[in-house]
Design an enzyme around this catalytic site. Structure first.
Site, short mmCIF file in Angstrom:
data_model
loop_
_atom_site.label_atom_id
_atom_site.label_comp_id
_atom_site.label_asym_id
_atom_site.label_seq_id
_atom_site.Cartn_x
_atom_site.Cartn_y
_atom_site.Cartn_z
CG ASP A 43 -1.64 -1.10 1.58
OD1 ASP A 43 -1.48 -2.09 0.75
OD2 ASP A 43 -2.19 -1.21 2.46
CG ASP A 167 -5.49 -0.31 6.82
OD1 ASP A 167 -4.38 -0.29 7.31
OD2 ASP A 167 -5.84 -1.04 6.12
CD GLU A 221 -7.37 -5.47 3.78
OE1 GLU A 221 -7.05 -5.50 2.54
OE2 GLU A 221 -6.60 -6.30 4.45
O1 LIG Z 1 0.81 -4.48 4.76
C1 LIG Z 1 -0.35 -4.43 5.83
C2 LIG Z 1 -1.38 -3.45 5.05
O2 LIG Z 1 -1.79 -4.01 3.92
C3 LIG Z 1 -3.32 -3.90 3.96
C4 LIG Z 1 -3.86 -3.80 2.73
O3 LIG Z 1 -3.32 -4.23 1.64
O4 LIG Z 1 -3.52 -5.41 4.33
C5 LIG Z 1 -3.12 -6.41 3.64
C6 LIG Z 1 -3.13 -7.76 4.33
O5 LIG Z 1 -2.76 -8.97 3.50
C7 LIG Z 1 -1.59 -8.78 3.00
C8 LIG Z 1 -1.29 -10.03 2.08
O6 LIG Z 1 -2.40 -10.73 1.32
C9 LIG Z 1 -3.84 -10.74 1.63
O7 LIG Z 1 -4.49 -9.86 1.47
C10 LIG Z 1 -4.56 -9.03 0.31
C11 LIG Z 1 -5.21 -7.75 0.34
O8 LIG Z 1 -6.23 -7.76 1.02
C12 LIG Z 1 -5.10 -10.22 -0.66
O9 LIG Z 1 -4.86 -9.58 -2.07
C13 LIG Z 1 -4.25 -11.37 -0.83
O10 LIG Z 1 -4.88 -12.34 -1.85
C14 LIG Z 1 -4.29 -12.02 0.59
O11 LIG Z 1 -3.54 -13.22 0.63
O12 LIG Z 1 -0.16 -10.03 1.07
C15 LIG Z 1 0.39 -11.16 1.37
C16 LIG Z 1 0.72 -12.00 -0.18
O13 LIG Z 1 -0.34 -11.24 -1.19
C17 LIG Z 1 0.07 -12.02 2.04
O14 LIG Z 1 0.99 -12.99 2.74
C18 LIG Z 1 -0.71 -11.24 2.92
O15 LIG Z 1 -1.81 -12.09 3.81
O16 LIG Z 1 -2.22 -7.59 5.49
C19 LIG Z 1 -2.69 -8.49 6.77
C20 LIG Z 1 -1.96 -9.46 7.06
O17 LIG Z 1 -1.58 -10.48 6.07
C21 LIG Z 1 -4.14 -8.98 6.17
O18 LIG Z 1 -5.04 -9.09 7.12
C22 LIG Z 1 -4.51 -8.15 4.91
O19 LIG Z 1 -5.56 -8.74 4.29
C23 LIG Z 1 -3.46 -3.37 5.10
O20 LIG Z 1 -4.90 -3.62 5.49
C24 LIG Z 1 -2.65 -3.40 6.17
O21 LIG Z 1 -2.57 -2.17 6.98
#
Ligand SMILES: OC[C@H]1O[C@@](CO)(OC[C@@]2(OC[C@@]3(O[C@H]4O[C@H](CO)[C@@H](O)[C@H](O)[C@H]4O)O[C@H](CO)[C@@H](O)[C@@H]3O)O[C@H](CO)[C@@H](O)[C@@H]2O)[C@@H](O)[C@@H]1O
Length: 563
Positions: A43, A167, A221
C-alpha cells in the site's frame, strides 16, 4: 590498467538520466511507474505535499520480495515523476508493532507540523493505532520520524475485532475544532468505518456511531474519506466542509477499491450515502482491474487531489522471488467529481507528460471492419497513447440484455478476437509481431433502447503471454459515454509489465499486469484494431515514446554531466 568502473558507473548514470534503455534481464521492471529498487511493496501510505516536497511512504519488506517485516519506506519528489529514495521512516521496533508497521495516513496539523497515524500489529496480529511525528519539522525532507511515547493511542476494545482494526485515514477538523479520523474494521461480519475524535491528536475518543457501515461487505481495509467539489475543477483539502460539495468514502475489500458518494454533516458526523456499497447493483470502483489499498491526498501546491494505488503482481510468489521484487504504484492520478455528479473521474497527473518524447499521430482514419493497423515508430513497451473513436451506424448495435449486469463477465464472454457489430475496437498493446501475444484494451457498444447505448470497456489479458501460471483474468467496466453525441476515448500508459487504461476521459479505469515472453522491449508492437462488423473512425491517435523517470537513492543524486 585503468579500473573500468571509473567510466562505467558515470556512463550508467548518464544513460539513466537521459532515458536511454540499457539491455536488461529484467524485462518487467517499469520505467515511469514508482518502484523501490528491490523487494516487496504494497500500500501507498501517508502521501503529502510539505514545504515544496512530495512525500510517498509505502508498505515495504526490506528483506524479501514476499509480504512480511512490514516497514514504512520513504521516497520524495519535486514533481511526482522523478523520485529519490530516503531511509526508512518507520520500522517495527516496539511490541505493539512486532508484526509490522502497517498502513496509515499523514495529516498536516494546525501548527503546520505533519503527523502520521499508522497501524501496528503485535505478535498476535492484534492491531493498534499509533502516532509518529517528524524529528525536525523544518526539514522539508522529513527524514526522521519519532514514535509517540504514548503509543499505542487506540486499542481494539469492546466490540472491535482486534484482528480487523486498521489503516487510519487522514484526519479532518470539525467546526468544534476537534480532529476526526476513521479506522477500517469489521464488526459482526460487516465492513465499518469506526470514527474517533481528538483535541490534541493523542487522546482519541470513539464516537457512539461509526461514520458508515455496510452489511453487504466484510472487512474494510484502507478507508479514505474526503470532499469533492460539485461544480469546481479544483481538489479540496480534507477538512473543507462548506460550499457545493459531496463526500467520497472509499473502502478496500474483495481485492478492489470501491467508493460511494454522499453528504456529510460535520456537526453531527452523519454521512448519508446516495447508494451503498454493492447495494442495488451499484458497484463504483476506482479501477476495475488491479488497483488496491489506495490513498488520496490534497496537493495544496496545485490545488488538486491526487490518488495513488498499489498494483499487485499477476505472477507467482516464486516468480517474484526470482525477479527480486513485487508490486508497483499506479501513476498518480488527479481525481475529481465528474460532470454528471454521479461518479469520479481520474486522469494521470499532467507532470507525466514531461517524459513524452517521440510522437506519432494519425487524424481521421477509417478503421475498417476486421482490420489491424500498426502504430509504428515509438517504443511500444514504454509509451503513452491517446486515441478517440467516432461512431456512425450505431443502429446496427446488438441489443443489450437486461441480465447483462456484470461488465467483467460480458468482456470474458465477448473476447477481443470475437466478432461483434459495433466493436470490439481499440488497441492491442505489448503485442508480438505475429500477434500471438497481445493485451487487448477495447470497447463494445450495445443498444439499450431506442437511441440509448451502453459502452463496455474491456482489458483482455488472456493472450498477454505465452507463459503459463499467470493470472490472466479479463477485466471490464461500463463507461458513462453517449456514443451518439460523444467520441469514445482511451488513454493507455504502457510500461513493460503494466497497462494502465483510462476510458471515456477517465470515467472508467482498468489496470492490468502482464508478462509477455516475446513482446518485450524492442520486440513489443502497438496496433489499433476493429473486430466489429461496422467500420469505426479514429478521430485522432497520438502515441509517444516515454523516457525513463529518474529514481535514485539519496546518496546517488547527482547532476547530469554537462555536454
Ligand atoms: O501490509 C499491511 C497492510 O496492507 C493491507 C492492505 O493491503 O492489508 C493486507 C493484508 O494482507 C496482505 C497479504 O495478502 C492478503 O490480503 C490481500 C489484500 O487484502 C489479498 O489481495 C491477498 O490475496 C491476501 O493473501 O499479502 C501477502 C501476499 O499477497 C499475504 O501474505 C498477506 O496476507 O495484511 C494483513 C496481514 O496479512 C491481512 O490481514 C491483510 O489482508 C492493510 O489493511 C494493512 O495495513
Amino acid at each position: 590498467m585503468k579500473n573500468p568502473l571509473n567510466w562505467a558507473i558515470p556512463l550508467c548514470f548518464w544513460l539513466a538520466y537521459n532515458g536511454v534503455e540499457t539491455v536488461s534481464n529484467q524485462p518487467y521492471r517499469t520505467a515511469f511507474h514508482f518502484q523501490p529498487p528491490t523487494n516487496w511493496m504494497n500500500d501507498p501510505n501517508g502521501p503529502m505535499y510539505y514545504k515544496g516536497v512530495y512525500h510517498l511512504f509505502y508498505q515495504y519488506n526490506p528483506y524479501s520480495a514476499i509480504w512480511g517485516n512490514i516497514t514504512w519506506a520513504h521516497s520524495i519528489s519535486y514533481d511526482l515523476v522523478d523520485w529519490i529514495h530516503l531511509e526508512h521512516a518507520l520500522s517495527p521496533t516496539e511490541p505493539y508493532e512486532a508484526n509490522g508497521c502497517w498502513s496509515g495516513s499523514a495529516t498536516i496539523l494546525l501548527d503546520e507540523k505533519p503527523a502520521i497515524l499508522y497501524t501496528g500489529a503485535n505478535s498476535k496480529n492484534q492491531q493498534f493505532q499509533n502516532l509518529a511525528l517528524p524529528k525536525n519539522k523544518s526539514d522539508p525532507l522529513l527524514k526522521e520520524w519519532i514514535k509517540s511515547p504514548q503509543n499505542p493511542l487506540i486499542a481494539p476494545v469492546d466490540d472491535i475485532e482486534p484482528l480487523n482494526f486498521r489503516d487510519p485515514t487522514t484526519a479532518w477538523l470539525g467546526p468544534d475544532r476537534l480532529w476526526r479520523v476513521i479506522v477500517g474494521g469489521e464488526i459482526g461480519g460487516r465492513g465499518v468505518a469506526i470514527l474517533y475524535h481528538s483535541e490534541d491528536f493523542v487522546n482519541w475518543t470513539r464516537s457512539k456511531s461509526p461514520l458508515h457501515t455496510s452489511n453487504e461487505t466484510g472487512m474494510w481495509e484502507c478507508p479514505d474519506f474526503y470532499p469533492v467539489s460539485i461544480n469546481g475543477s479544483n481538489g479540496l483539502d480534507t477538512s473543507v466542509q462548506d460550499g457545493l460539495i459531496k463526500h467520497v468514502l472509499k473502502a478496500s475489500f474483495n481485492d478492489n477499491d470501491h467508493y460511494v458518494l454522499g453528504s456529510y454533516i460535520p456537526g453531527t458526523d452523519t454521512y448519508s450515502v446516495e447508494t451503498n456499497f454493492l447495494s442495488n447493483g451499484s458497484d463504483m470502483r476506482y479501477d476495475y482491474g488491479k488497483f488496491y489499498a489506495s490513498k488520496s491526498f490534497y496537493d495544496s501546491n496545485k490545488k488538486r487531489r491526487i490518488l495513488w494505488g498499489w498494483i499487485k503482481e499477476s505472477d507467482s510468489e516464486a516468480d517474484d522471488t526470482t525477479k527480486g521484487w513485487s508490486g508497483l504504484q499506479s501513476i498518480p492520478r488527479s481525481i475529481l467529481l465528474g460532470e454528471s455528479g454521479r461518479q469520479l473521474v481520474q486522469w494521470p497527473i499532467k507532470e507525466l507528460e514531461k517524459l513524452r518524447t517521440k510522437q506519432v499521430s494519425f487524424d481521421d482514419v477509417n478503421l475498417k471492419s476486421g482490420s489491424v493497423l500498426e502504430v509504428p515508430g515509438i517504443t511500444a513497451a514504454q509509451a503513452d497513447i491517446e486515441i478517440s473513436f467516432r461512431l456512425s451506424g450505431l443502429k446496427e448495435a446488438e441489443e443489450m440484455n437486461v441480465s447483462w449486469i456484470d461488465p467483467r463477465l460480458l468482456c470474458e464472454e465477448n473476447e477481443a478476437l470475437g466478432r461483434g457489430a459495433v466493436g470490439p475496437f481499440g488497441l492491442l498493446v505489448l503485442a508480438s509481431k505475429d500477434l500471438t501475444e497481445q493485451t487487448a484494451v477495447y470497447f463494445r457498444v450495445f443498444r439499450k433502447q431506442y437511441d440509448k447505448y451502453v459502452v463496455l470497456m474491456c482489458s483482455d489479458q488472456s493472450r498477454s503471454s505465452l507463459r503459463e501460471g499467470l493470472d490472466k483474468t479479463t477485466y471490464g467496466a461500463f463507461v458513462d459515454v453517449d456514443p451518439l453525441r460523444e467520441m469514445i476515448s482511451l488513454r493507455s500508459l504502457i510500461d513493460h509489465s503494466i497497462v494502465e487504461s483510462f476510458g471515456g476521459d477517465g470515467k472508467a479505469c482498468i489496470t492490468a499486469r502482464v508478462y509477455p515472453k516475446m513482446a518485450i522491449n524492442q520486440e513489443a508492437h502497438l496496433y489499433a484494431f476493429n473486430n466489429g462488423s461496422m467500420d469505426v473512425r479514429i478521430s485522432r491517435l497520438s502515441a509517444w515514446s516515454m523516457k525513463r523517470a529518474q529514481v535514485v537513492p539519496i546518496q546517488k543524486r547527482r547532476k547530469p554531466p554537462i555536454g
